[in-house]
Write an enzyme that holds these catalytic residues in place. Structure first.
Site, short mmCIF file in Angstrom:
data_model
loop_
_atom_site.label_atom_id
_atom_site.label_comp_id
_atom_site.label_asym_id
_atom_site.label_seq_id
_atom_site.Cartn_x
_atom_site.Cartn_y
_atom_site.Cartn_z
N ASP A 328 0.86 -1.18 0.00
CA ASP A 328 0.00 0.00 0.00
C ASP A 328 0.90 1.23 0.00
O ASP A 328 2.13 1.11 -0.04
CB ASP A 328 -0.93 0.01 1.23
CG ASP A 328 -0.17 0.18 2.54
OD1 ASP A 328 1.08 0.27 2.52
OD2 ASP A 328 -0.83 0.25 3.59
N ASP A 330 1.43 4.81 2.28
CA ASP A 330 1.03 5.45 3.53
C ASP A 330 1.45 6.92 3.54
O ASP A 330 2.59 7.24 3.22
CB ASP A 330 1.70 4.74 4.72
CG ASP A 330 1.51 3.23 4.68
OD1 ASP A 330 0.41 2.78 4.95
OD2 ASP A 330 2.49 2.51 4.34
N ASP A 425 -3.32 4.57 2.59
CA ASP A 425 -3.70 4.96 3.95
C ASP A 425 -3.33 6.42 4.16
O ASP A 425 -2.19 6.82 3.90
CB ASP A 425 -2.93 4.13 5.00
CG ASP A 425 -3.65 2.82 5.32
OD1 ASP A 425 -4.72 2.57 4.73
OD2 ASP A 425 -3.12 2.07 6.15
#
Ligand code: UTP
Ligand code: MN
Length: 501
Positions: A328, A330, A425
């Site tokens: 992902d 962040d 995120d």
């Protein structure tokens, strides 16, 4: 080496064990020649020569021996042998371990010559000594771990066992494997022999067994059978769905759901996150490249400055540690004026949504209050920042510097997809907590865990992604930078690129 000529002049009854030669002239010196590497006949020859010169040379090693003479042996090797003879550190008088050069010089001199440095046994200058000496610290946060892993075969195996333990919700075992892997990741050289593992911290019995198996056979039977196990394979596939944790995956597995096909056919109710995770399964299980992370960074920065000109965005997580790919991306968002970060998240998310960048988003509200949460709960690894779990719709060609060359074959049909899904995120932190947030979100997960363990066990402090509390002084320790936090903790600063434990 004794010249061959002289060897030939000696009578051939070299195997005798008697006290041939004259009487012992040096009663305080009792010699023993080690056969290892010297060979039996050369040993017999040299022993006889010594006895003729009036030295007491023993045939069998015993308590009375004062000097052990060896040839072409390293100190470590002779000490190991000595230990096996019961002549280790517990012995009444220490045995001198000397090189053959002391013996031949003494023969020439006709008396025991003075022991010089050159007569002492050499210590091995191989990676063994390097490895053992480099690793004295047992907490991962005391070590520097770059992405340059010299022991990936072994650490991959240990990480797989850690993952399997975590999937079985045996977190203790998982951490033990992760710690062992982290020690090997920090070594400056490849381990090739189990003797090199001596003195290394955090290697439990189980991890050692796995490492030994790999060093000796090139593979571990436990790792291989885990990889092939139906359960492991199924749990990996199911937890690969965004929003599905070990518990849910295990329940599904026990209900006979072992793959996505059966999950879809089962009619299980999925929550919104899991449904989005299933819809974008392939994309989300394809690693995010650095170029894609940078492209998303541009989009997030645009969104943030559009809603608040002075607000700032910082890349965090694995990409901040220099990883070339991640699962992902962040980001931390803050505002230089304390309090002005409040309300940023919904506005940023609305902006992104209005531009069509979001396939899924869920904001969780900030609930961290020092008066309420700290210090009792400050050590928790669950932080309470305002946070947004999202799935981005990244348009193709937005991954800076990684465009495909335009060829005839690459030209798209109208139905071809021109975007991919990426997990992102977003975390909003007040500026007063920013350094703690940055430290807490940069990872790696093990590095973070070890930082908190260090703080608690060694310093009686509680560290979270919000604050550092000193239990002895009963007060919070403020910090405006990561460097200050390391200093509070009595640790040498470790830059993000060396937190890849
Ligand atoms: P990630 O899971 O994103 O890992 O958490 P990563 O290191 O970036 O690696 P990728 O993404 O798999 O490539 C990043 C950091 O954020 C912390 C974790 O502890 C980790 O150090 N984190 C994550 C939290 O503090 N709280 C959370 O709820 C989630
Ligand atoms: Mn990440």
């Amino acid at each position: 080496m004794v010249p061959l000529k002289r060897r030939k002049t000696v009578p051939s009854d070299t195997g005798s064990t008697g006290t041939d030669g004259g009487p012992t002239r040096f009663p305080q010196v009792v010699l023993f020649l080690l056969e290892r590497k010297m060979g039996a006949s050369r040993r017999a020859f040299l022993s006889k020569l010594g006895r003729q010169k009036g030295f007491q040379v023993e045939e069998v090693f015993s308590e009375t021996v004062t000097h052990v003479i060896s040839e072409n042996n390293y100190g470590d090797e002779v000490r190991t042998w000595l230990h096996s003879q019961g002549g280790g550190p517990g012995r009444a008088a220490p045995v001198l371990l000397l090189d053959i050069s002391w013996y031949t010089e003494s023969m020439r001199a006709g008396r025991p010559v003075e022991i010089l440095d050159a007569h002492k046994l050499q210590e091995q200058q191989t990676s063994e000594t390097e490895v053992v000496l480099f690793l004295v610290s047992s907490y991962a946060c005391q070590r520097r771990t770059t992405l340059d892993n010299q022991n990936s075969t072994v650490t991959d195996a240990l990480s797989l066992l850690a993952e399997n333990a975590e999937l079985s919700e045996e977190d203790g075992r998982g951490v033990a494997f992760r710690r062992a892997a982290a020690v090997l990741k920090a070594l400056p050289a490849t381990v090739t022999d189990t003797s090199q593992l001596r003195g290394l911290p955090c290697l439990g019995e189980h991890s050692l067994r796995v490492i030994r198996e790999i060093l000796e056979n090139g593979a571990s039977s436990e790792v291989d059978s885990t990889k092939q196990s139906e359960r492991f394979k199924a749990l990996k596939v199911l937890t690969g769905i965004f929003g599905v944790g070990a518990k849910t995956a295990d329940r599904w597995f026990r209900e006979g759901i072992h793959d996505l096909h059966r999950l879809r056919a089962s009619g299980q109710t999925l929550n919104r996150a899991q449904q989005a995770g299933l819809d974008h399964y392939d994309d989300l299980n394809q690693p995010v490249s650095r170029a894609e992370a940078d492209a998303i960074g541009d989009i997030v920065r645009n969104a943030v400055v559009s809603v608040s000109a002075e607000a700032r965005v910082a890349l965090t997580g694995g990409f901040r540690r220099g990883k070339p790919a991640g699962h992902d991306v962040d980001f931390l968002v803050t505002h230089p004026e304390e309090g002005r970060e409040v309300g940023l998240m919904p506005k940023v998310v609305s902006w992104l949504e209005s531009q069509g960048f979001l396939l899924y988003q869920k904001i969780t509200r900030n609930s961290y209050l020092e008066s309420k949460d700290g210090p009792g709960r400050a050590a928790s690894n669950m932080d309470r920042f305002e946070r947004c779990f999202s799935i981005f719709k990244l348009p193709e060609g937005e991954n800076r510097g990684a465009e495909e060359p335009e060829t005839e074959n690459a030209s798209r049909t109208e139905t071809a997809r021109r975007w991919r899904a990426v997990r992102v995120d977003l975390v909003v932190s007040p500026i007063s907590q920013f350094a703690f947030a940055q430290l807490g979100w940069t990872g790696s997960k093990l590095f973070e865990r070890e930082l908190r363990r260090w703080a608690g066990h060694e310093k009686a402090m509680s560290l979270s992604s919000h604050a550092l509390y000193d239990n002895k002084q009963s007060r919070y320790l403020r910090a405006a930078s990561e460097e200050e936090i390391f200093a509070h903790l009595g640790l040498e600063f470790v830059p993000p690129s060396e937190r890849n434990a």
